[in-house]
Design a protein around this motif. Structure first.
Motif: not given
Length: 114
Positions: A9-16, A73-88
């Protein structure tokens, strides 16, 4: 016991774009469904996306087509790729694992500037 640690998590601009990660440790063999939830200031925590051990996914309508949940599953990790981010999309994002119990991570802050 399952321990979950989120990152990304971090600060990103709209659309990032951002990619969140959640690493699981402990009783990982008992984990079935994992997912991402978020809580914005003054609002209730809400589902973002979930994924089962078999790869079945569910998305909230507000993120469908923009966010993608995946699981290594090999790394016991899940990811969330978030595109076209909005202020909401600004919120604390939490990882959740359903095993023999219900486990949550500590959360990671995502802030989308307008």
């Amino acid at each position: 016991q399952v321990q979950l640690v989120e990152s990304g998590g971090r600060l990103v601009e709209t659309g990032g774009s951002l990619r969140l990660s959640c690493a699981a440790s402990g009783g990982i063999f008992s984990i079935n469904t994992m997912g991402w939830y978020r809580q914005a200031p003054g609002k209730q925590r809400e589902l973002v996306a979930t994924i089962t051990s078999g790869g079945t996914t569910v998305y909230a309508a507000s993120v469908k087509g923009r966010f993608t949940i995946s699981r290594d599953n090999a790394k016991n990790t899940i990811y969330l790729q978030m595109n076209s981010l909005k202020p909401e999309d600004t919120a604390v994002y939490y990882c959740r694992a359903l095993a023999r119990g219900d486990y949550w991570g500590q959360g990671t802050q995502v802030t989308v500037s307008s």
